[in-house]
Write an enzyme that holds these catalytic residues in place. Sequence first.
Site, PDB file in Angstrom:
ATOM      1  N   PHE A 121      -6.304   4.584  11.683  1.00 24.99           N
ATOM      2  CA  PHE A 121      -5.239   4.925  10.512  1.00 24.99           C
ATOM      3  C   PHE A 121      -6.134   6.416  10.030  1.00 24.99           C
ATOM      4  O   PHE A 121      -5.800   6.025   9.144  1.00 24.99           O
ATOM      5  CB  PHE A 121      -4.919   3.493   9.167  1.00 24.99           C
ATOM      6  CG  PHE A 121      -5.883   2.716   9.458  1.00 24.99           C
ATOM      7  CD1 PHE A 121      -7.201   3.292   8.173  1.00 24.99           C
ATOM      8  CD2 PHE A 121      -6.382   1.152   9.516  1.00 24.99           C
ATOM      9  CE1 PHE A 121      -8.236   2.220   7.765  1.00 24.99           C
ATOM     10  CE2 PHE A 121      -7.867  -0.098   9.121  1.00 24.99           C
ATOM     11  CZ  PHE A 121      -7.779   0.967   8.588  1.00 24.99           C
TER      12      PHE A 121
ATOM     13  N   GLU B  87       2.664   2.319   5.824  1.00 26.16           N
ATOM     14  CA  GLU B  87       1.866   2.140   6.752  1.00 26.16           C
ATOM     15  C   GLU B  87       2.097   0.689   7.321  1.00 26.16           C
ATOM     16  O   GLU B  87       1.797  -0.082   5.921  1.00 26.16           O
ATOM     17  CB  GLU B  87       0.629   2.808   7.656  1.00 26.16           C
ATOM     18  CG  GLU B  87      -0.225   3.831   7.021  1.00 26.16           C
ATOM     19  CD  GLU B  87      -0.969   4.153   7.471  1.00 26.16           C
ATOM     20  OE1 GLU B  87      -2.061   3.068   8.042  1.00 26.16           O
ATOM     21  OE2 GLU B  87      -1.085   5.722   7.605  1.00 26.16           O
TER      22      GLU B  87
ATOM     23  N   ARG C  25     -11.485  -5.168  10.236  1.00 24.21           N
ATOM     24  CA  ARG C  25     -11.560  -3.541   9.940  1.00 24.21           C
ATOM     25  C   ARG C  25     -12.681  -3.036  10.358  1.00 24.21           C
ATOM     26  O   ARG C  25     -13.830  -3.665  10.314  1.00 24.21           O
ATOM     27  CB  ARG C  25     -11.802  -3.429   8.475  1.00 24.21           C
ATOM     28  CG  ARG C  25     -11.506  -1.312   8.497  1.00 24.21           C
ATOM     29  CD  ARG C  25     -11.271  -1.123   7.191  1.00 24.21           C
ATOM     30  NE  ARG C  25     -10.870  -0.199   6.654  1.00 24.21           N
ATOM     31  CZ  ARG C  25     -10.917   0.252   5.333  1.00 24.21           C
ATOM     32  NH1 ARG C  25     -10.986  -0.279   4.386  1.00 24.21           N
ATOM     33  NH2 ARG C  25     -10.781   1.553   4.805  1.00 24.21           N
TER      34      ARG C  25
ATOM     35  N   LYS D 132      -1.698  -1.723  -0.936  1.00 24.23           N
ATOM     36  CA  LYS D 132      -1.184  -2.786  -0.731  1.00 24.23           C
ATOM     37  C   LYS D 132      -0.102  -3.594  -1.508  1.00 24.23           C
ATOM     38  O   LYS D 132       0.214  -3.825  -2.639  1.00 24.23           O
ATOM     39  CB  LYS D 132      -2.235  -3.248  -0.291  1.00 24.23           C
ATOM     40  CG  LYS D 132      -3.788  -4.775  -1.469  1.00 24.23           C
ATOM     41  CD  LYS D 132      -4.556  -4.841  -0.681  1.00 24.23           C
ATOM     42  CE  LYS D 132      -5.566  -5.132  -2.096  1.00 24.23           C
ATOM     43  NZ  LYS D 132      -6.737  -5.266  -1.551  1.00 24.23           N
TER      44      LYS D 132
ATOM     45  N   LYS E  83       0.931  -2.970   8.023  1.00 25.50           N
ATOM     46  CA  LYS E  83      -0.297  -3.506   7.468  1.00 25.50           C
ATOM     47  C   LYS E  83      -1.256  -4.278   8.234  1.00 25.50           C
ATOM     48  O   LYS E  83      -0.544  -5.683   8.043  1.00 25.50           O
ATOM     49  CB  LYS E  83      -0.600  -3.467   5.800  1.00 25.50           C
ATOM     50  CG  LYS E  83      -2.632  -4.242   4.794  1.00 25.50           C
ATOM     51  CD  LYS E  83      -2.257  -4.754   3.951  1.00 25.50           C
ATOM     52  CE  LYS E  83      -3.841  -5.628   3.225  1.00 25.50           C
ATOM     53  NZ  LYS E  83      -4.312  -6.196   4.225  1.00 25.50           N
TER      54      LYS E  83
ATOM     55  N   ARG F 258     -12.069   1.961  -4.921  1.00 26.32           N
ATOM     56  CA  ARG F 258     -10.674   1.784  -4.540  1.00 26.32           C
ATOM     57  C   ARG F 258      -9.955   2.477  -5.857  1.00 26.32           C
ATOM     58  O   ARG F 258     -10.232   2.326  -7.048  1.00 26.32           O
ATOM     59  CB  ARG F 258     -10.990  -0.498  -5.981  1.00 26.32           C
ATOM     60  CG  ARG F 258      -9.330  -0.618  -5.063  1.00 26.32           C
ATOM     61  CD  ARG F 258      -9.670  -2.051  -5.802  1.00 26.32           C
ATOM     62  NE  ARG F 258     -10.731  -2.973  -5.023  1.00 26.32           N
ATOM     63  CZ  ARG F 258     -10.319  -3.401  -4.118  1.00 26.32           C
ATOM     64  NH1 ARG F 258      -9.459  -3.469  -3.123  1.00 26.32           N
ATOM     65  NH2 ARG F 258     -11.158  -4.058  -3.859  1.00 26.32           N
TER      66      ARG F 258
HETATM   67  P1  AMP Z   1      -7.515  -6.703   1.736  1.00 28.43           P
HETATM   68  O1  AMP Z   1      -8.361  -6.594   2.731  1.00 28.43           O
HETATM   69  O2  AMP Z   1      -5.879  -7.388   1.144  1.00 28.43           O
HETATM   70  O3  AMP Z   1      -7.926  -5.482  -0.036  1.00 28.43           O
HETATM   71  O4  AMP Z   1      -6.566  -5.555   2.599  1.00 28.43           O
HETATM   72  C1  AMP Z   1      -7.338  -4.179   2.922  1.00 28.43           C
HETATM   73  C2  AMP Z   1      -7.521  -4.069   4.280  1.00 28.43           C
HETATM   74  O5  AMP Z   1      -6.047  -3.884   4.761  1.00 28.43           O
HETATM   75  C3  AMP Z   1      -8.510  -2.896   4.843  1.00 28.43           C
HETATM   76  O6  AMP Z   1      -9.650  -2.594   4.819  1.00 28.43           O
HETATM   77  C4  AMP Z   1      -7.884  -2.940   6.164  1.00 28.43           C
HETATM   78  O7  AMP Z   1      -8.820  -4.013   6.997  1.00 28.43           O
HETATM   79  C5  AMP Z   1      -6.733  -3.556   6.377  1.00 28.43           C
HETATM   80  N1  AMP Z   1      -5.607  -2.569   6.533  1.00 28.43           N
HETATM   81  C6  AMP Z   1      -4.543  -3.082   7.757  1.00 28.43           C
HETATM   82  N2  AMP Z   1      -3.223  -2.060   8.084  1.00 28.43           N
HETATM   83  C7  AMP Z   1      -4.137  -1.353   7.499  1.00 28.43           C
HETATM   84  C8  AMP Z   1      -3.646   0.419   7.349  1.00 28.43           C
HETATM   85  N3  AMP Z   1      -2.669   0.931   8.163  1.00 28.43           N
HETATM   86  N4  AMP Z   1      -4.569   1.077   6.554  1.00 28.43           N
HETATM   87  C9  AMP Z   1      -5.636   0.952   6.041  1.00 28.43           C
HETATM   88  N5  AMP Z   1      -5.757  -0.564   5.963  1.00 28.43           N
HETATM   89  C10 AMP Z   1      -5.915  -1.233   6.416  1.00 28.43           C
END
Ligand code: AMP
Length: 586
Positions: free
Chosen positions: A341, A249, A256, A424, A251, A418
Amino acid sequence: MLFKNLADTFDRIEAEPSRLAMTAILSEFFKTVGTDEISDVVFLTQGKLRPDFYPQVLGMSDKLIIKAISATAGIPESKVTDIVIEEGDPGTAAEKLIKNKKQMTLFSDPLTLERVVKGLVNIENSEGRDSQDKKTKLLSNLLHDSEPVEARYLCRIVTGKMRVGAGAMTILDALADAFAEKEDRPDIERAYNVTCDLGRVAHTIAEGGMEAVRAIHVSVGSPLKVMLAERLRSIPDTVEKLDGKCAMEYKYDGIRIQAHITKDSVKLYSRRLEDLTSNFPDIAESLRIHCRAEDAIVEGEAVAVDTETGNMLPFQEVTHRRKKHGMDDAVKDYPVHMFLFDLLYVNGKDMTSEPYLSRRSAIENNFEISENILMTTMRIVSSPEEGQQFFDEALAAKCEGIMAKSVAEDSVYRAGARGFLWIKYKKDYHQALVDTFDLAVVGAFYGMGRRAGKYGALLMAAYDEDEGVFGTVCKLGTGFDDEFLDKLPEMLEPYRSERIPSLINAKMIPDVWFEPYVILEVTGAEISISPIHTASMGHIKEGAGLGIRFPRFTGRVRDDKDATECTTYSEITQIYLLQEENPDGT
Ligand code: AMP
């Protein structure tokens, strides 16, 4: 129950550096508490009155507490202030002064837990013009009948700084120890992760045992801890880790949101469990209209958009929606789209144990796509080349990278965890040798030269997800601009601690300590074995931790993240291992 029993327990825990011993003391104590009082006991242990998702509004300032102590002990405010400064904590100051006073007066009513909780709720509810006076009087009332040790903790509870060092993980351990078997611990944690309500879990286990705990399910109105992603170093590694086939998907770079929807009300929560409904009233209303189900919990990312071009805008734009005031203008000036999502609950059914693809199609079945409610762009990818292609498309669409998700039958929604079911991969991973870290500020060093009189560098820590503590990984002194350096002292002040906070493991000693709360995004050149830093202690080498070399602040404060969501020891160790396997970063 007498409040003294609880205060004495806090006193014993506070004096105990070992987490195991702390757990044992708490567990013994929990066994003596009645089922009607255990949830209050658990909340107060964390310096709270309610579950994590209620705003904690007790937060009395030191000034008000000094007034209350002064009124109770019959000592001028200026003198109380001196003692608070000397002790570095209004709690210990109150204890000292009340001790002197107690020697003079003999009559007082012992405090019960019930009276303390009622008093605190009244303090919380005092509103209006003379609310500060009311709060001071209510606290002074309680202090009047306090033993010295009770005064210490009352003053700490009202400031929200307990300093006893028993976090949620220690409390869960103690509950398991008191009311269940060791192997039940994951089920108890699951109940907490799907309710974010430690009081409810404590009450349930004390009253109904593990059977009742296992029956705790996701419910609308009670936010869940969010599921989190692991990271890997490349797209081919990611596809391979997910058995050669996964869902990718986009990102999105936004905020969120977990939306709890019923026919007539919608509540939006951040990943830090703050109520964001009034910040995104347009999204709330649109979700209500476009949800076909009776009730649902859905997750998505709110992203700012340019409505003329339809382009997504950078993260900074959506943060205008996080303001406390002037929301009407912000709603108009910063239009937002929500990209859905995940679906965690629908029509009375807990969806968290369903596999990813069923949850995804349930979103499509239960929500109408509209102007501002959309699905995340997703594609099933079966090779590294297809993955790379999708990643390039995501960047072209102004996303920050991709989220790869397992399509296996066991790809459930793991609240609060996690893991490698989600991976990611961001564009920053291309640029830096290692990727970005979200680290907690736990200390500061006074600056010299141009930075004299301000903080010149910060001591940064990662999270030990097994022990629930924080270990240092670097001293951060680059990447700050003058404006940020000017703001820093005020930003950190509420979390300042006179001594090393009990959740912190450190060998490096800063000039000032902070409770881990403020999270900054940091890049680094590499991770190396460190004799001075304590993160990932012993993971790679006996007696040594891991440190980040040449750390640099990216300019981004992660105020959407909770301290327990910062980079973990296992992530740091894993990045170190990847780097060793592949030293040129290819
Ligand atoms: P990070 O904040 O870098 O740890 O990345 C995780 C965050 O990416 C999640 O908590 C979401 O807020 C965001 N996110 C953006 N797009 C998506 C997606 N398609 N699926 C899940 N999380 C997403």
